[in-house]
Scaffold this active site. Structure first.
Site, PDB file in Angstrom:
ATOM      1  N   ASP A  78      -5.183  -6.218   6.467  1.00 25.14           N
ATOM      2  CA  ASP A  78      -6.362  -5.945   5.822  1.00 25.14           C
ATOM      3  C   ASP A  78      -7.341  -7.224   5.436  1.00 25.14           C
ATOM      4  OD1 ASP A  78      -8.296  -4.512   4.641  1.00 25.14           O
ATOM      5  OD2 ASP A  78      -7.050  -3.509   2.978  1.00 25.14           O
ATOM      6  N   LYS A  86       4.486 -13.853   5.665  1.00 23.92           N
ATOM      7  CA  LYS A  86       5.009 -14.895   4.704  1.00 23.92           C
ATOM      8  C   LYS A  86       6.366 -14.985   4.372  1.00 23.92           C
ATOM      9  CE  LYS A  86       3.486 -18.012   1.857  1.00 23.92           C
ATOM     10  NZ  LYS A  86       2.763 -19.519   2.103  1.00 23.92           N
ATOM     11  N   ASP A 133     -10.690  -9.150   7.821  1.00 21.14           N
ATOM     12  CA  ASP A 133     -11.862  -9.229   7.187  1.00 21.14           C
ATOM     13  C   ASP A 133     -12.587 -10.636   7.217  1.00 21.14           C
ATOM     14  OD1 ASP A 133     -11.966  -6.634   6.418  1.00 21.14           O
ATOM     15  OD2 ASP A 133     -12.357  -6.934   4.303  1.00 21.14           O
ATOM     16  N   ASP A 169      -1.077 -17.810   5.478  1.00 19.50           N
ATOM     17  CA  ASP A 169      -1.896 -18.762   4.867  1.00 19.50           C
ATOM     18  C   ASP A 169      -2.381 -19.767   5.665  1.00 19.50           C
ATOM     19  OD1 ASP A 169       0.952 -19.453   4.576  1.00 19.50           O
ATOM     20  OD2 ASP A 169       0.440 -20.412   2.639  1.00 19.50           O
ATOM     21  N   TYR A 203       0.769  -1.112  -0.072  1.00 14.35           N
ATOM     22  CA  TYR A 203      -0.157   0.140   0.026  1.00 14.35           C
ATOM     23  C   TYR A 203       1.003   1.337   0.130  1.00 14.35           C
ATOM     24  CZ  TYR A 203      -4.055  -2.750   1.167  1.00 14.35           C
ATOM     25  OH  TYR A 203      -5.135  -3.730   1.307  1.00 14.35           O
TER      26      TYR A 203
END
Length: 332
Positions: free
Chosen positions: A229, A173, A233, A205, A120
């Site tokens: 982010d 990750k 969610d 993951d 971002y």
């Protein structure tokens, strides 16, 4: 003491849930001065700017900002607003409440999301008709800053259940993104060790699989920007939806508070939007400004109304935004 709070309703249901949150804040014995400002699609159509300079400056100079949602112009609004308040961490709690038909009613987690870097950071290019690139940015300084915040967060007992010995989990990750997530992982774990805070780690993951299977194994989760982010969610789906998730974008001397949900254009203007996330964001704003007891009172009132009703349609009820807001104010 008077606290100046900039209020940006934005687009869609932001224009319905932010006034609801203001109504709740006005019911508290706290002296707020609310300053209206504009941002989003509507103001862009009128002025050509999704975030006018005046709004940016007001947010930068205020004690705190309460923001609703922006539509197509979201990236042009929320990213600069986070910059305006010098936000380096996005705090996103995801809690299942009694009375809500949650997929995992035992869920009670808090995501601490790095708020300035990663994908971002905005370094994106279209180099040819066939090729586009995105540069991921991770620095040791920003990674250590969110790690320090995470340590203080758990040391102060602000995690689920207020357990100071719980520590936190780093979701990353680094096995693939060795230089970027590798740096983030190393710095966060190093700060935790320096401060004597328990910290474990999880590949993001694997975390996305384990969280829905057993939310009890997690409390505070520290993430790079994009991971925070997406994973927050995911947690929203476990507790009853995005209509229940508040957030705080915290800086050194300023902060921005917003519901995690978007503009919900399918129901905008119908008066049926769930105001819970915006009201819980207002509770976080109150706590940030030093009114911890008042913020907890709002949270308690929300919990009772979620349990006993009335509820909006997304939670299986048929109440309007105004009816839910009035019930929460009445509980206060």
């Amino acid at each position: 003491m008077t606290h100046e709070v900039v209020v940006i309703e934005g687009d869609g249901i932001g224009r319905e849930v932010v006034p609801a949150a203001i109504e709740v804040l006005e019911a508290l014995p706290v002296d707020f001065e609310f300053v209206a400002a504009e941002a989003g699609d509507a103001v862009e159509e009128q002025t050509g700017e999704a975030l006018p300079a005046e709004t940016y400056e007001r947010a930068a100079d205020a004690d705190a900002t309460l923001f609703g949602a922006a539509g197509e112009s979201a990236a042009d609004v929320i990213l600069p607003l986070r910059e305006a308040v010098d936000s380096f961490v996005n705090v996103r709690p995801a809690t299942a409440y009694p009375g809500v038909d949650a997929l995992r009613p035992e869920t009670d987690v808090v995501f601490l999301r790095e708020n300035t870097e990663g994908v971002y950071a905005g370094h994106e290019d279209r180099l040819s008709e066939d090729l586009s690139t995105l540069t991921r940015v991770v620095t040791s300084s920003a990674s250590r800053e969110i790690a320090e915040f995470a340590c203080e967060f758990v040391e102060d007992g602000r995690g689920p259940d207020g357990d100071r010995d719980e520590g936190f989990t780093v979701a990353h990750k680094a096995n693939v993104m060795r230089e970027t997530d590798g740096r983030f992982r190393e710095e966060v774990l190093a700060v935790a060790e320096e401060r004597g805070v328990d910290a474990d780690e999880e590949l993001m993951d694997a975390f996305a699989t384990k969280l829905p299977l057993d939310p009890n194994q997690y409390g505070v989760i520290v993430c790079p920007n994009l991971a925070g982010d997406v994973l927050s969610d995911l947690a929203a789906g476990l507790v009853g939806g995005l209509g229940l998730l508040p957030s705080a974008n915290v800086g050194h001397d300023n902060a921005l508070f917003e519901p995690v949900h978007g503009t919900a254009p399918d129901i905008a203007g119908e008066g049926i939007a769930n105001p819970t996330a915006a009201i819980l964001s207002a509770a976080m704003l109150s706590e940030y400004l030093g009114h911890v007891e008042e913020g907890q009172r709002v949270r308690d009132a929300v919990e009772v109304v979620l349990s006993d009703g009335p509820r909006t349609g997304d939670l299986g009820g048929d109440a309007t935004t105004d009816e839910v807001t009035a019930a929460i104010v009445d509980r206060l």
